[in-house]
Scaffold this motif. Structure first.
Motif, PDB file in Angstrom:
ATOM      1  N   ASP A  16       1.111  -1.276  -0.034  1.00 14.70           N
ATOM      2  CA  ASP A  16       0.158  -0.367   0.077  1.00 14.70           C
ATOM      3  C   ASP A  16       0.599   1.241   0.788  1.00 14.70           C
ATOM      4  OD1 ASP A  16      -2.312  -1.391  -0.159  1.00 14.70           O
ATOM      5  OD2 ASP A  16      -2.975  -1.429   2.310  1.00 14.70           O
ATOM      6  N   THR A  17       0.714   2.502  -0.329  1.00 12.99           N
ATOM      7  CA  THR A  17       0.869   3.571  -1.292  1.00 12.99           C
ATOM      8  C   THR A  17       0.438   4.721  -0.265  1.00 12.99           C
ATOM      9  OG1 THR A  17       0.404   3.953  -3.235  1.00 12.99           O
ATOM     10  CG2 THR A  17       2.298   2.548  -3.287  1.00 12.99           C
ATOM     11  N   PRO A  18       1.578   5.643  -0.285  1.00 11.84           N
ATOM     12  CA  PRO A  18       2.614   5.821  -0.419  1.00 11.84           C
ATOM     13  C   PRO A  18       3.763   5.021   0.926  1.00 11.84           C
ATOM     14  CG  PRO A  18       1.756   7.710   0.322  1.00 11.84           C
ATOM     15  CD  PRO A  18       0.855   6.813   0.137  1.00 11.84           C
ATOM     16  N   ALA A  19       4.675   4.735   0.437  1.00 12.40           N
ATOM     17  CA  ALA A  19       5.595   3.342   1.055  1.00 12.40           C
ATOM     18  C   ALA A  19       6.469   3.562   1.108  1.00 12.40           C
ATOM     19  CB  ALA A  19       5.382   1.730   0.605  1.00 12.40           C
ATOM     20  N   THR A 275       1.395   5.537  -5.659  1.00  7.93           N
ATOM     21  CA  THR A 275      -0.180   4.536  -7.189  1.00  7.93           C
ATOM     22  C   THR A 275      -0.537   5.662  -7.405  1.00  7.93           C
ATOM     23  OG1 THR A 275      -0.231   3.184  -5.225  1.00  7.93           O
ATOM     24  CG2 THR A 275      -1.768   3.317  -7.390  1.00  7.93           C
ATOM     25  N   ILE A 276      -0.409   6.133  -8.747  1.00  8.92           N
ATOM     26  CA  ILE A 276      -1.430   6.940  -9.578  1.00  8.92           C
ATOM     27  C   ILE A 276      -3.108   6.779  -9.620  1.00  8.92           C
ATOM     28  CG2 ILE A 276      -2.050   7.358 -12.300  1.00  8.92           C
ATOM     29  CD1 ILE A 276       0.886   6.363 -12.519  1.00  8.92           C
ATOM     30  N   LEU A 277      -3.347   7.848  -9.382  1.00  7.33           N
ATOM     31  CA  LEU A 277      -5.277   7.839  -8.852  1.00  7.33           C
ATOM     32  C   LEU A 277      -6.080   8.350 -10.038  1.00  7.33           C
ATOM     33  CD1 LEU A 277      -4.534   9.435  -5.319  1.00  7.33           C
ATOM     34  CD2 LEU A 277      -4.934   7.024  -6.096  1.00  7.33           C
ATOM     35  N   ASN A 278      -5.401   8.971 -11.135  1.00  9.45           N
ATOM     36  CA  ASN A 278      -6.003  10.036 -12.256  1.00  9.45           C
ATOM     37  C   ASN A 278      -5.222   9.653 -13.097  1.00  9.45           C
ATOM     38  OD1 ASN A 278      -7.388  11.989 -13.448  1.00  9.45           O
ATOM     39  ND2 ASN A 278      -8.900  11.797 -11.459  1.00  9.45           N
ATOM     40  N   THR A 286      -2.340  11.973 -12.301  1.00  5.62           N
ATOM     41  CA  THR A 286      -2.358  12.753 -10.235  1.00  5.62           C
ATOM     42  C   THR A 286      -1.419  11.136  -9.413  1.00  5.62           C
ATOM     43  OG1 THR A 286      -3.815  13.849 -10.277  1.00  5.62           O
ATOM     44  CG2 THR A 286      -3.538  12.938  -8.240  1.00  5.62           C
ATOM     45  N   ASP A 288      -0.336   8.979  -5.193  1.00  2.66           N
ATOM     46  CA  ASP A 288      -1.385   9.943  -3.376  1.00  2.66           C
ATOM     47  C   ASP A 288      -0.074  10.252  -2.349  1.00  2.66           C
ATOM     48  OD1 ASP A 288       0.376   7.808  -4.045  1.00  2.66           O
ATOM     49  OD2 ASP A 288      -1.319   5.975  -2.975  1.00  2.66           O
ATOM     50  N   SER A 289       0.982  10.486  -3.416  1.00  2.00           N
ATOM     51  CA  SER A 289       1.924  10.829  -2.319  1.00  2.00           C
ATOM     52  C   SER A 289       2.689  12.578  -2.609  1.00  2.00           C
ATOM     53  CB  SER A 289       2.762  10.329  -2.476  1.00  2.00           C
ATOM     54  OG  SER A 289       2.581   8.616  -2.810  1.00  2.00           O
ATOM     55  N   VAL A 332      -4.792   3.497 -13.815  1.00  2.00           N
ATOM     56  CA  VAL A 332      -4.600   4.038 -12.647  1.00  2.00           C
ATOM     57  C   VAL A 332      -4.590   2.609 -11.926  1.00  2.00           C
ATOM     58  CG1 VAL A 332      -6.936   4.558 -11.050  1.00  2.00           C
ATOM     59  CG2 VAL A 332      -6.873   5.928 -13.090  1.00  2.00           C
ATOM     60  N   GLY A 333      -4.443   3.351 -11.183  1.00  2.00           N
ATOM     61  CA  GLY A 333      -4.087   1.900  -9.709  1.00  2.00           C
ATOM     62  C   GLY A 333      -2.553   1.625  -9.934  1.00  2.00           C
ATOM     63  N   LYS A 335       1.718   1.566 -10.032  1.00  2.00           N
ATOM     64  CA  LYS A 335       2.625   2.275  -9.406  1.00  2.00           C
ATOM     65  C   LYS A 335       3.468   2.581  -9.815  1.00  2.00           C
ATOM     66  CE  LYS A 335       0.377  -0.113  -5.523  1.00  2.00           C
ATOM     67  NZ  LYS A 335       0.521  -1.618  -5.007  1.00  2.00           N
TER      68      LYS A 335
ATOM     69  N   LYS B  73      -7.247   9.910   3.730  1.00  2.00           N
ATOM     70  CA  LYS B  73      -6.702   9.196   3.663  1.00  2.00           C
ATOM     71  C   LYS B  73      -7.695   7.408   4.076  1.00  2.00           C
ATOM     72  CE  LYS B  73      -3.410  10.472   1.152  1.00  2.00           C
ATOM     73  NZ  LYS B  73      -1.885   9.716   0.580  1.00  2.00           N
ATOM     74  N   VAL B  95      -7.967   2.846  -5.029  1.00  2.00           N
ATOM     75  CA  VAL B  95      -7.790   2.275  -6.439  1.00  2.00           C
ATOM     76  C   VAL B  95      -7.621   0.811  -6.578  1.00  2.00           C
ATOM     77  CG1 VAL B  95      -7.890   4.650  -7.895  1.00  2.00           C
ATOM     78  CG2 VAL B  95      -5.995   3.341  -7.451  1.00  2.00           C
ATOM     79  N   THR B  96      -6.059   0.399  -5.481  1.00  2.00           N
ATOM     80  CA  THR B  96      -5.443  -0.789  -6.265  1.00  2.00           C
ATOM     81  C   THR B  96      -5.851  -1.829  -5.076  1.00  2.00           C
ATOM     82  OG1 THR B  96      -4.267  -0.043  -4.270  1.00  2.00           O
ATOM     83  CG2 THR B  96      -3.295   0.261  -6.227  1.00  2.00           C
ATOM     84  N   GLN B 374      -1.558   6.140   4.135  1.00  2.00           N
ATOM     85  CA  GLN B 374      -1.892   4.789   2.998  1.00  2.00           C
ATOM     86  C   GLN B 374      -3.885   5.342   2.996  1.00  2.00           C
ATOM     87  OE1 GLN B 374       0.049   1.623   4.964  1.00  2.00           O
ATOM     88  NE2 GLN B 374       1.700   1.809   3.376  1.00  2.00           N
TER      89      GLN B 374
END
Lengths: 374, 374
Positions: A16-19, A275-278, A286, A288-289, A332-333, A335, B73, B95-96, B374
């Motif tokens: 799971d990200t951000p990691a 992870t790419i969200l958009n 876009t 998540d970090s 999307v989804g 990494k 989050k 999205v994952t 996360q």
């Protein structure tokens, strides 16, 4: 939501990200490389743990031959001493009654604790606290290099060294001098010239103290940017390298002794999985970090495999990537793996670092000193 | 080194620093003020807990009349739901595969969990996960305002709303639209004009959905900068105010409806206590609070009582203050109280916030969502 034990064995791409992830092979090579390079120079290594804040990594540094470690905060020093690191030099002064008492209590419990000082009142206060705790406390004098901490070099420093030396409950152990502004000078020769010029008053101070018969067992300073420059400094004992374990974009771009463009003495081992969200907008992604994952340090984070990506971590929760050229198109989804701009403050955002070998999680490294800003 | 229970009753000036402090009287007035101002407007309040990350503060917001809270989050949402907050709208898509399963497991455990979506694959994936978990999950559609998250307004959004509405294991609950770039526009009238202009396509989307007979029980958006602007937006249900509990220098300087220069609808309640470590250089002070205490956000932190101080938090561990005029001269060990530039990411650096009334610590507020990126 933190993935602890159940993460062992996972691919880093499935976290799971951000990691925050460290490549263990690279980090182990970095930890070894600094000793290999400095072997025979007379310069020791006293790594600064403000970078990683992890006793587990400090133990690897000690095992590789470090003399001890440096810490920036009393809370960090305590975490190290309470978790198996025997020698900790606290590079920051403690100047309030509460912290002076805590500092001397820590010294009473752990013989290997060394406290920095830089002013006469503080020396007297430490003496009083050390006496009250029935100890003789090791102290080093911080010398001013960049108008931030420390006492002026030359006679003012010498006077304080003598003052410490005469205190019955303090032991004068030498000096430290951190040339912070030199570390990121681009170009090895330019950096070398500036580092040695900057250190001239420090060296004169060392010579004054040496001539006065003071105990100069510690003359500590420098950092990752000058680690291979300091051996010509008379009396210098150890470099306070921090970032070398992880590296980051700020350090990669300063150039090294053997590579003018890239400082490749050490390998970038620390990355953030995101992870790419958009992907609705062309030339834009876009993630998540944002700044809570990367800080606002510059230059921008570096996306591995996508040199033309401009990563903007300005928003708290989201990263935005803009680009004209992309090596592939991402759904999307998916990494991305990213080298951070500046490793120290980023590690301070995460509770754990995933230790990865061949892309699989081998260990979950606790950042026990995270948030220990006091 | 964290001072927990033993801090109760202490003066805020006696806390080890850097220490994050909230004035409870001011915060309580802020939490009340948003409801007082919005009473009778038809606009509800759904505070964004990404600001404070503390269930204790979320409970105060709910008690004051909030409809529920927003989280940025999945980890934050979990912390809230597991600590007594019943209604949480997660404004970010998951999205994952791993997070989709976790999100639906959280919904199974807590009926008040609402998940944002913005793309068709994700809707299908959530449907599959909700079905596997034997639940009907509440979802809202995120509409694109600033090219960061969400689906395009108008027909694309309407199509996804219908898609959600037809999914047997998803319940379409409405829309959210965050106009992030408008929040800090300086000057109330300019901000109002931009906010309403920016929302025009969102309102058209709302009207389309309403006309199509979709469930529009949630039309959520806005923030602290536009909370008193949104009541004229047709169908709008609630503002996602976050910073209003604490305020910060970024928000103070945008001006309000009743005060052109200072946004004083809410009081700055959050400060950082810091200690002076070094005063050797004229016109210059060094403190123990750098970017790990303040982040690198701009404008610079604001020293209370010293309007001419320029606080530079650029270094990780140290703050440097430069000044030409000073109201008093400070000795080493004295403390300063400082308003941070931007509250959200600063809170994310601290494990606790000291709740202070009349300068004495009354409570230690745990930032349980800290680092839940996360």
């Amino acid at each position: 939501m933190i993935q602890e034990k159940e993460s062992i064995g996972k691919s880093k791409w499935d976290l799971d990200t951000p990691a925050l992830v460290v490549d263990l092979d690279k980090m182990e090579r970095n930890i070894k490389a600094v000793h290999t390079r400095l072997q025979g120079t007379g310069v020791g290594v006293r790594p600064h743990i403000k970078t990683h804040k992890s006793p587990a990594i400090a133990k690897m540094q000690i095992a590789a031959g470090a003399l001890g470690v440096c810490a920036a905060k009393l809370g960090e020093a305590e975490v190290m001493l309470e978790n198996g690191i025997d020698s900790v030099l606290l590079t920051t002064v403690n100047v309030t009654a509460s912290k002076i008492v805590k500092s001397m209590a820590l010294r009473k419990k752990h013989n290997g604790f060394i406290q920095a000082v830089d002013n006469p009142q503080n020396i007297q206060d430490l003496q009083d606290a050390a006496k009250a705790a029935s100890i003789v406390a090791d102290v080093v004098l911080d010398i001013d290099v960049i108008k931030r901490s420390g006492v002026a070099p030359g006679e003012p420093a010498l006077a304080l060294a003598h003052m410490i030396d005469k205190m019955p409950n303090l032991k004068f152990c030498g000096i430290l001098a951190y040339d912070g502004t030199v570390q990121h000078v681009v170009g090895f020769k330019e950096r070398q010239a500036q580092a040695l010029k900057t250190y001239e008053p420090i060296v004169r101070t060392y010579e004054l103290m040496k001539a006065a018969g003071l105990n100069m067992e510690i003359f500590s300073g420098g950092g990752t940017g000058t680690y291979d420059i300091m051996s010509v400094v008379p009396g210098f004992t150890d470099v306070q390298v921090g970032s070398y374990v992880f590296m980051d974009r700020q350090y990669i771009e300063i150039g090294g002794a053997n590579n003018e463009k890239v400082f490749d003495d050490f390998e970038p081992s620390l990355t953030v999985m995101t992870t790419i969200l958009n992907n609705y907008h062309p030339g834009r992604l876009t993630t998540d970090s944002g700044s809570k994952a990367f800080t606002l340090n510059q230059p921008s984070p570096l996306v591995l495999g996508e040199p033309d990506y401009n990563y903007i971590a300005a928003a708290d929760e989201y990263g935005v990537i803009t680009f004209e050229k992309s090596n592939k198109s991402y759904i999307v989804g998916e990494k991305l793996e990213i080298i951070p701009p500046h490793c120290d403050p980023i590690v301070n955002l995460y509770d754990v670092i995933y230790g990865v070998r061949n892309e699989r999680v081998e260990s979950v490294i606790e950042v026990l000193g995270r948030g220990k800003s006091q």
